[in-house]
Design a protein around this motif. Structure first.
Motif: not given
Lengths: 590, 261
Positions: B141-142, B254-255, B260-261
């Motif tokens: 997922x995602x 950036x998306x 990044x987390x």
């Protein structure tokens, strides 16, 4: 559920005491199956019994299943408060497994929950509750241009012309004259407990019809993020949809703008239709109904709408806490993992506990073994000296608690939250009533509206925060770290707490060997509609009816006015009935 | 019911507990009694949703109340099964409108579902089907595939075995449906879907990659060979696409940044 009235009224007269026992079953304009029985003496209710008449055994069905599937099963507990059990379930499993979700997932869950609140409360007020306060037939006598004047004096809502109200009136007139009254059949029209002038009745009927149309729009928030309504989809670890503003096949600017518009329109409807109607209607009923139906003096709220993590209740928009004995100077702490903070009893419920009937169980040790000992249907009455309901009886440190909008508004007020203080003081000032008026049927009804107003503001805050997060580059919606069962401990337990529209909702899970070993639900209406505990203490419904005047035993409008103020949701379970009567007379008002 | 014997429709929601009739009582009468009385002089019965047409959640193993669908507790009347948990609202309205407009019960399939709304599987009408055929799947997922709306087969989608109109009419005035909002279909309009294996376990051996057909259209042998050929093609395509996805340079947005987390 939208039928106005389908009631079986049984009246018994005890010749010795001249007390009347009245059974109302089914109670309509609620969710689920509820039966209420009252004893009336000298025109006032002196005793009351509330019973749930349906059971499904969902807790049993969950045993042995994958915890990641549980949200889908429990969502089906109820299609009215759809999504709230699913939300609680994923929180429960995440609590057990130690999973924290990304900020956007928390915001999207908040958006789905606020959408539910707003839609649910507005539907409740107009479609379920209003006809206890509003006389539809009287609306036919109204003067439409007077109605227009009144409507325009209390709100800037554009649909308020004389022509508009004339059209509504004609529409209802045609309906009534056709003989097929449909949803308006079997009302207690003309009952002396109705107090509104015909013009206010007409305004309320017009808005009832508008609300029916309006409510199907806001639920589209669930459809966007959860795929469908009723029963949108959830996920342990986050939410299923993905945010990608530069992709055609994901949640992008178009979907987000759609959601924003839905909330803006909802806020307008609440501000310009619901709240003005609520305060207008309340002004006619405040003198007596501001002091009827208060019932219990203890209020419980789990709090909800996290702003910086579900594990930080101090950051919730709705604070968590307990008020005892109506003492709003003290808010007590809630910690559901402590055994005495939540115990469920079945001394009056059709279940069997291995430790016996007087035992209370914390839900982690909860048992659901069906054991019906009531009469074989068809029956005229149940025996209240024995077990009389399918609802279990929960207690907080031994106290019966009311849950729901009133509890939340009181806990928020007592916690000193400025937004709560503002709306409550505005309402009290407008109606010119003291704080004590909150502890009543009318107070409960007003609390629901004021809470809706607050929720429309919070929803837009969450929405704009989501947009900001995306703008700043964070589009995560799922934490997959513990998705696979192989990453779970052999044994763990969790609690999920939510404020559902109708009150404090909690789920309890024990996971063993990657499967559900035990799952218990303690639902708002369980707190409110339960039968008496081993100490004989009544729960909220029963207690609220004591002292209520009943003008006509055959038309118990006053009873349903208070019961409806709780917004019962019985799929979560209930029933009320009478002891032995010397004579039973059946009245069918179908 | 008294005024129009033989002329009225009975619309039922909910299943009927039969283990003990007291598991559902209204006005002191059991659900079974109320239903039996109501259908006596009915023209036909409409069973709304999986509760009334298939038992649904309360009938899931071990079915503590022995809950049954309408067609298993009454006989002698036509029963229209409008399935779904719940059914799409527009489908429900569509069934009623069909009866009123065309003055007849809609044509029903072998499970008494109106063909107008249940003749096609979600898999046949899903807008993500080309992704399935090309072997483009969400793996978790995602993930990157999820952010592009790839097929959810590997996440457990039951679209290939579920008959419903979700891909056509969609939900709530056509706004979306589960797959479009990122969650695999759980098969909520099929009998016994609650007990058909965990939701996130993918279906075994869905014949695939473009050859979804009945035996009378293409010979079995030819089907297998063609499927194998297409399967190979799909696997190659998948590998190539996967390489593209993993090695794709950041587009400056950036998306797109995983780290990044």
């Amino acid at each position: 559920m939208n039928r106005l009235r389908v009631q079986l009224v049984i009246t018994t007269k005890n010749l010795k005491t001249m007390a009347q026992r009245i059974v109302i079953d089914p109670i309509t304009r609620i969710e689920g199956h509820l039966r209420v029985e009252i004893e009336v003496n000298g025109g006032k209710i002196t005793d009351a019994y509330s019973a749930g008449t349906m059971v499904r055994g969902i807790e049993t069905i969950l045993k042995g299943r994958d915890p990641r599937d549980a949200w889908a099963f429990v969502g089906r507990v109820c299609g009215v408060c759809t999504s709230t059990h699913s939300l609680t379930s994923v929180r429960t499993v995440e609590n057990a497994l130690g999973i924290s979700i990304p900020p956007n997932a928390e915001l999207i869950r908040n958006l789905m929950a606020t959408a539910l609140y707003i839609q649910d409360h507005v539907v409740h007020f107009y479609v379920l509750h209003a006809l206890d306060w509003v006389d539809v037939v009287s609306a036919l006598k109204a003067n439409p241009s007077e109605a227009s004047k009144i409507a325009q004096s209390i709100s800037s809502w554009p649909k308020s012309s004389t022509g508009y109200f004339t059209d509504v009136q004609n529409r209802v007139k045609k309906f009534v004259e056709s003989g097929q009254l449909g949803i308006f059949a079997n009302g207690y029209w003309g009952h002396p407990a109705y107090k509104l002038p015909p013009e206010v009745n007409l305004i309320a009927v017009a808005h009832y019809l508008e609300a029916l149309d309006w409510q199907k729009e806001l639920v589209k928030v669930h459809t966007v993020f959860g795929g469908k309504n009723p029963h949108p989809n959830f996920l342990v670890g986050g939410i299923p949809c993905s945010l990608n503003i530069d992709e055609a096949n994901a949640i992008n600017a178009e979907r987000l703008a759609f959601v924003g518009t839905l909330f803006e329109n909802a806020k307008t409807f609440v501000d310009q239709v619901y709240i003005p109607d609520l305060l207008a209607i309340a002004s006619f009923y405040k003198s007596d109904w501001g002091a009827i139906g208060g019932g219990l003096k203890n209020y419980l709220s789990f709090g909800d709408f996290p702003t910086n993590g579900y594990s930080n209740p101090a950051g919730f928009k709705m604070p968590r806490g307990v008020i005892l004995d109506r003492d709003i100077s003290k808010v007590l702490e809630v910690k559901l993992d402590e055994p005495e903070q939540i115990q469920e009893y079945v001394n009056n419920s059709w279940y069997e506990y291995s430790k016996g009937d007087q035992a209370g169980l914390h839900p982690w040790e909860g048992e659901t073994k069906l054991n019906y000992t009531g009469p074989t249907p068809p029956y005229d009455y149940l025996d209240v000296s024995k077990k009389y309901s399918w609802v279990k009886t929960p207690r907080w440190k031994g106290h019966p608690m009311e849950v729901g909008p009133l509890s939340r508004m009181l806990v928020g007020y007592a916690s000193g939250r400025p937004d709560y203080k503002e709306v409550i003081e505005y309402a009290l000032k407008t109606l010119d009533v003291p704080v004590a008026a909150l502890f009543s049927t009318l107070g409960r009804t007003a609390a629901r509206g004021l809470e809706t107003k607050l929720t429309t503001v919070w929803a837009l805050e969450f929405y704009h925060q989501l947009l900001d997060n995306i703008k700043n580059g964070d589009t995560r919606t799922m934490n997959n770290e513990k998705w696979l069962p192989e990453s779970w401990p052999k044994e763990c337990k969790g609690i999920g707490m939510t404020e559902a529209p109708r009150g404090a909702l909690s789920h309890f899970i024990v996971i063993e060997d990657q499967k559900i070993k035990n799952y218990q639900l303690v639902v708002p209406t369980t707190w409110n509609a339960s039968p008496r505990d081993p100490q004989g203490q009544r729960s909220a419904f029963e207690e609220s009816l004591i002292g209520t005047p009943v003008a006509d035993a055959k038309l118990p409008l006053e009873v349903i006015r208070t019961i409806h103020s709780f917004d019962p949701c019985l799929a979560c379970a209930v029933h009320v009935y009478d002891e032995n009567g010397t004579h039973i007379h059946n009245l069918k008002t179908y | 019911m008294k005024k129009y014997p033989g002329e009225y429709l009975v619309m039922v929601e909910g299943s009927i507990p039969t283990g003990n009739e007291a598991y559902c009582c209204i006005g002191g009468k059991s659900a079974l009694q109320i239903l039996t009385d109501a259908v006596k002089n009915a023209k036909a019965v409409v069973a709304w949703g999986n509760c009334a047409s298939a038992g649904c959640v309360q009938a899931a193993s071990p079915n503590p109340t022995d809950a049954k669908p309408v067609h298993k507790v009454i006989s002698g009347k036509p029963v229209i099964n409008v399935q779904g948990c719940p059914p799409i609202a527009a489908v429900m309205a569509g069934v009623v409108v069909h009866i009123l407009t065309f003055d007849r019960i809609p044509q029903l399939d072998g499970m008494n579902r109106p063909k107008a709304f249940y003749s096609r599987r979600v898999h046949d009408t899903c807008y993500r089907r080309p992704n399935f055929d090309a072997g483009l799947f969400v793996d978790s997922f995602d993930d990157e595939g999820a952010k592009r709306g790839y097929c959810l087969y590997k996440m457990g989608c039951k679209g290939p075995v579920t008959y419903n109109s979700c891909g056509i009419i969609k939900w709530n005035d056509g706004v979306s449906y589960p797959i479009q909002s990122g969650h695999p279909c759980i098969g909520c309009s099929e009998d016994g879907f609650w007990d058909n294996g965990p939701f996130y376990q993918h279906l075994p051996g869905v014949a695939g990659f473009g050859i979804e057909t009945t035996a009378d259209k293409i010979g079995l042998g030819l089907g297998i060979a063609t499927a194998a050929g297409i399967a190979t093609h799909a696997i190659v395509t998948n590998i190539r696409k996967h390489k593209e996805i993993v090695n794709e340079p950041a587009e400056g947005s950036v998306s797109d940044n995983h780290e990044k987390s």
